[in-house]
Design a protein around this motif. Structure first.
Motif, PDB file in Angstrom:
ATOM      1  N   ALA A 120      -0.809  30.809  48.163  1.00  0.00           N
ATOM      2  CA  ALA A 120      -2.103  31.285  48.667  1.00  0.00           C
ATOM      3  C   ALA A 120      -3.177  31.207  47.583  1.00  0.00           C
ATOM      4  O   ALA A 120      -2.890  31.393  46.397  1.00  0.00           O
ATOM      5  CB  ALA A 120      -1.971  32.720  49.167  1.00  0.00           C
ATOM      6  N   PRO A 121      -4.444  30.954  47.970  1.00  0.00           N
ATOM      7  CA  PRO A 121      -5.527  30.809  46.991  1.00  0.00           C
ATOM      8  C   PRO A 121      -5.707  32.031  46.108  1.00  0.00           C
ATOM      9  O   PRO A 121      -6.041  31.890  44.927  1.00  0.00           O
ATOM     10  CB  PRO A 121      -6.763  30.568  47.869  1.00  0.00           C
ATOM     11  CG  PRO A 121      -6.233  30.026  49.152  1.00  0.00           C
ATOM     12  CD  PRO A 121      -4.908  30.675  49.344  1.00  0.00           C
ATOM     13  N   GLU A 126       5.122  27.209  55.169  1.00  0.00           N
ATOM     14  CA  GLU A 126       4.075  28.109  54.688  1.00  0.00           C
ATOM     15  C   GLU A 126       4.607  29.253  53.836  1.00  0.00           C
ATOM     16  O   GLU A 126       3.830  30.008  53.243  1.00  0.00           O
ATOM     17  CB  GLU A 126       3.277  28.673  55.871  1.00  0.00           C
ATOM     18  CG  GLU A 126       4.047  29.617  56.791  1.00  0.00           C
ATOM     19  CD  GLU A 126       4.902  28.888  57.811  1.00  0.00           C
ATOM     20  OE1 GLU A 126       5.547  29.566  58.649  1.00  0.00           O
ATOM     21  OE2 GLU A 126       4.931  27.635  57.779  1.00  0.00           O
ATOM     22  N   ALA A 138      -6.181  22.630  46.671  1.00  0.00           N
ATOM     23  CA  ALA A 138      -5.752  23.990  47.002  1.00  0.00           C
ATOM     24  C   ALA A 138      -5.297  24.147  48.454  1.00  0.00           C
ATOM     25  O   ALA A 138      -4.312  24.849  48.705  1.00  0.00           O
ATOM     26  CB  ALA A 138      -6.870  24.981  46.682  1.00  0.00           C
ATOM     27  N   PRO A 139      -5.968  23.538  49.452  1.00  0.00           N
ATOM     28  CA  PRO A 139      -5.474  23.693  50.834  1.00  0.00           C
ATOM     29  C   PRO A 139      -4.056  23.165  51.014  1.00  0.00           C
ATOM     30  O   PRO A 139      -3.259  23.734  51.775  1.00  0.00           O
ATOM     31  CB  PRO A 139      -6.488  22.875  51.652  1.00  0.00           C
ATOM     32  CG  PRO A 139      -7.748  22.930  50.856  1.00  0.00           C
ATOM     33  CD  PRO A 139      -7.288  22.862  49.432  1.00  0.00           C
ATOM     34  N   TYR A 147      -1.704  25.699  49.655  1.00  0.00           N
ATOM     35  CA  TYR A 147      -1.636  26.832  50.591  1.00  0.00           C
ATOM     36  C   TYR A 147      -0.628  26.543  51.699  1.00  0.00           C
ATOM     37  O   TYR A 147       0.147  27.416  52.101  1.00  0.00           O
ATOM     38  CB  TYR A 147      -3.021  27.073  51.174  1.00  0.00           C
ATOM     39  CG  TYR A 147      -3.166  28.349  51.983  1.00  0.00           C
ATOM     40  CD1 TYR A 147      -2.303  29.425  51.809  1.00  0.00           C
ATOM     41  CD2 TYR A 147      -4.189  28.474  52.931  1.00  0.00           C
ATOM     42  CE1 TYR A 147      -2.444  30.598  52.553  1.00  0.00           C
ATOM     43  CE2 TYR A 147      -4.343  29.637  53.666  1.00  0.00           C
ATOM     44  CZ  TYR A 147      -3.465  30.694  53.475  1.00  0.00           C
ATOM     45  OH  TYR A 147      -3.612  31.850  54.209  1.00  0.00           O
ATOM     46  N   GLN A 148      -0.599  25.309  52.193  1.00  0.00           N
ATOM     47  CA  GLN A 148       0.361  24.951  53.239  1.00  0.00           C
ATOM     48  C   GLN A 148       1.794  24.999  52.726  1.00  0.00           C
ATOM     49  O   GLN A 148       2.734  25.136  53.510  1.00  0.00           O
ATOM     50  CB  GLN A 148       0.042  23.555  53.778  1.00  0.00           C
ATOM     51  CG  GLN A 148      -1.255  23.497  54.573  1.00  0.00           C
ATOM     52  CD  GLN A 148      -1.546  22.109  55.116  1.00  0.00           C
ATOM     53  OE1 GLN A 148      -0.974  21.126  54.660  1.00  0.00           O
ATOM     54  NE2 GLN A 148      -2.434  22.026  56.085  1.00  0.00           N
TER      55      GLN A 148
END
Length: 247
Positions: free
Chosen positions: A98-99, A221, A89-90, A93-94
């Motif tokens: 978004a989570p 992002e 997930a991180p 996100y990058q």
């Protein structure tokens, strides 16, 4: 051209998804890519497949991030269905996902995964549905394409090579586009360090259009790629990259 012939071509375009009928499209914001796509962008109510250019982990991760960036740019929650627990997930996100927008599901087998994808597409309430089946033939992909048509939910599929290293695109598919993503050396910096990642995108097949390849900077992002710096500085090279076809 007669009115009857014009109407017939529009009807065929609506069936084949060639963009003649004015399907909604998600643009990349990169002129050579959008101009090379039959719908002047990525058709939203359609199935799109992505695979790494090679069987290594780097290309596999690049393909996942490319999918995440596409999903992130279409409004709404994103359902991501896997068969193995390796979704990071991180990293998503990058790439702009978004989570709070991500819904994660784990399927027991391909049949369950494809059924969840189809039901989610028919729900019409999501921005994108991403699936990672081991195998999905023409019948399964045709069902997903039909489920997506008429809606605003992107149907996205990550194709991974088998343990034997077989080509994930060896099977025929009803997908509107099929992409390969490969890692390139990162953007050079004036000081020691690692710059923005770069990818080579190859549109190996699209319905109603020709294949092409282009080098880009990886998703930021906001989920957007960008032309590699040297292509921005030299538009003539960007034009040649857009025109270059791949087999």
């Amino acid at each position: 051209m007669s009115k009857a012939l014009s109407s017939l071509r529009e009807a065929i375009g609506a069936i084949e998804g060639t963009g003649i009928a004015g399907h909604p499209a998600l643009q990349f914001g990169i002129d050579p890519i959008d101009a090379g796509l039959a719908d002047r962008g990525l058709r939203i109510d359609a199935l799109h497949e992505v695979a790494g250019a090679g069987p290594n982990y780097g290309d596999d991760a690049a393909a996942s991030l490319f999918l995440a960036g596409i999903a992130a740019r279409n409004a709404g929650s994103v359902l991501w269905i896997v068969r193995r627990r390796d979704l990071f997930a991180p990293g998503l996100y990058q790439a702009g996902l978004a989570p709070e927008r991500l819904i994660h599901a784990e399927a027991r087998d391909d049949a369950e995964l494809l059924a969840i994808m189809e039901d989610a597409l028919r729900h019409r309430g999501l921005g994108a549905v991403v699936g990672e089946p081991k195998r999905a033939g023409m019948t399964a992909t045709r069902r997903l394409q039909l489920a997506a048509e008429g809606g605003r939910t992107l149907a996205l599929m990550l194709r991974r090579p088998s343990r034997a290293g077989d080509d994930p695109f060896a099977q025929p598919s009803a997908a509107a586009t099929r992409w390969r993503v490969g890692c390139l050396p990162s953007e050079p910096l004036p000081v020691a360090g690692i710059g923005r990642a770069r990818w080579r995108l190859e549109l190996v097949r699209q319905r109603g259009g020709a294949p092409f390849a282009i080098d880009v900077e990886a998703c930021d992002e906001t989920g957007r790629c960008a032309l590699a710096a040297e292509l921005v500085d030299r538009p003539d090279r960007a034009g040649r990259a857009d025109a270059r076809a791949v087999g």
